[in-house]
Design a protein around this motif. Sequence first.
Motif, short mmCIF file in Angstrom:
data_model
loop_
_atom_site.label_atom_id
_atom_site.label_comp_id
_atom_site.label_asym_id
_atom_site.label_seq_id
_atom_site.Cartn_x
_atom_site.Cartn_y
_atom_site.Cartn_z
N SER B 36 1.65 -2.34 8.85
CA SER B 36 0.74 -1.42 8.16
C SER B 36 1.49 -0.55 7.15
O SER B 36 0.97 -0.25 6.07
N VAL B 37 2.73 -0.18 7.49
CA VAL B 37 3.50 0.67 6.57
C VAL B 37 3.78 -0.08 5.27
O VAL B 37 3.62 0.45 4.17
N HIS B 38 4.18 -1.36 5.39
CA HIS B 38 4.45 -2.14 4.18
C HIS B 38 3.17 -2.38 3.39
O HIS B 38 3.18 -2.38 2.16
N GLN B 39 2.06 -2.56 4.10
CA GLN B 39 0.79 -2.78 3.40
C GLN B 39 0.38 -1.52 2.62
O GLN B 39 -0.09 -1.60 1.49
N LEU B 40 0.60 -0.37 3.24
CA LEU B 40 0.27 0.88 2.55
C LEU B 40 1.20 1.14 1.38
O LEU B 40 0.80 1.64 0.34
N SER B 41 2.45 0.77 1.58
CA SER B 41 3.41 0.93 0.50
C SER B 41 3.04 0.02 -0.68
O SER B 41 3.10 0.41 -1.85
N SER B 44 -0.11 1.40 -2.36
CA SER B 44 0.25 2.64 -3.07
C SER B 44 0.94 2.32 -4.40
O SER B 44 0.64 2.91 -5.44
#
Lengths: 352, 79
Positions: B36-41, B44
């Motif tokens: 999820s962090v990479h997807q949000l990055s 963004s």
Amino acid sequence: MANWTIKNVSFRGVTGTVPNHPVKTSDIPLFTQEEADTFDQTVGIRNRYWASEDICTSDLCADAAERLIAALDWEKQSIDVLLFVSVTPDYKTPPTSAILQDRLGLPNSTFVLDIPMGCCGFMYGINVAGNLLSAGTAKRALVLIGDTAARMGSKNDKSRLPLFGDSGLAIALEYDETASDIFIDMNTSGDGYSALMTPHGGYRHPVTAESFIEEDFGHGIIRAPKDALINGMDVFAFAISKPVKSMKALLEEKSVDTEKDVDYFLIHQANKLIVDRIVKKLKLNPEKVPYNLQKFGNLGGASIPMIMCSEIAEDLQKRPLSIVGSAFGLGLTWATIMFKTTPMKVLPLNLL
Amino acid sequence: MTNLEKLDKIFVEVFSCKKEELGPDFNKDNVGTWDSVHQLSLTSSIEDDFDIMLDVEDIIGCTSYEAVKEILAKYEIEL
């Protein structure tokens, strides 16, 4: 009823205590140096403080409370309300607030209450204590907010472990007929409860041998049912939509000009991507939005009062401020708070 | 730089991968680091570089290289 107006209540002071154990992302064994660097840049959490097994949230809160009571020169007998806002109590029973009443030497007449509400804990604490004080029956309240959330989850869960830090905050509130109103908008969507939860350990699923069996969910997530979990995308979708609507609605209802009428927007420090997005969506002036997640990580309900301690302490002590806060978390719940402060005590952070 | 080159650069930077790896198989299930962090990055960076604001549903829908291209088309970004 979603909106609350609290009359006759002033903020008198705030301080916080963290465990004396700073942890950089690269110190966490789950990360290579390259992964840690990427995490630091994208999530924005470079450091957090983790309590050792022998330190509970109540220890951190008690330290903060003792220092704040002394700085305010409050007679302990004058404290009527003690709230302990945390999802990491000392025991399942009794309530930790009762233990803290004795530990802090507060009178037997103290009204105590545990509030296990996670990241919206600041709003819950202020709303409950504020309403208890508002009529003037009770005059002084201590709201203790904190968690040792890092150890609620699996040490092998890369999606959760690096996000959280541990802390204990103390906030002093007092009955004051000259105080400006405090406005709070509170909301709940219980249908999303499973996005942030600890599956085993309650009475729906008591702890059994099965609770300790770890499963590999891929993407660096290994955890057992006893461990707290985060469904990252569900939480993100919630965090960037609902809180923004709540903030917009309250700001519009109170005809607040975000540039002229507000000194600071204190947004729950979940992670940089979420906070940045809320700032962008609401077109807030970045200079009015202090961050501290790089130093402490996600502190749950203590996030907003910790920003008061670590980022705007000087202003809080010197001049009146108009503050808007936004938080979102367990439940799922989300809330917006608007309050004005007059110069108050803000003590330096302590390491325990 | 074309829009496609811009998009590929974002993917390469977010997932620390090679441009040659990008294609129909580059998705959440096949890429180990796609959390999820990479997807949000990723979303963004897309918002910043293409100067758009993605809807929540589209952020959640960015689960593959191909899906991202389809979503960008909705925002009239020609690739």
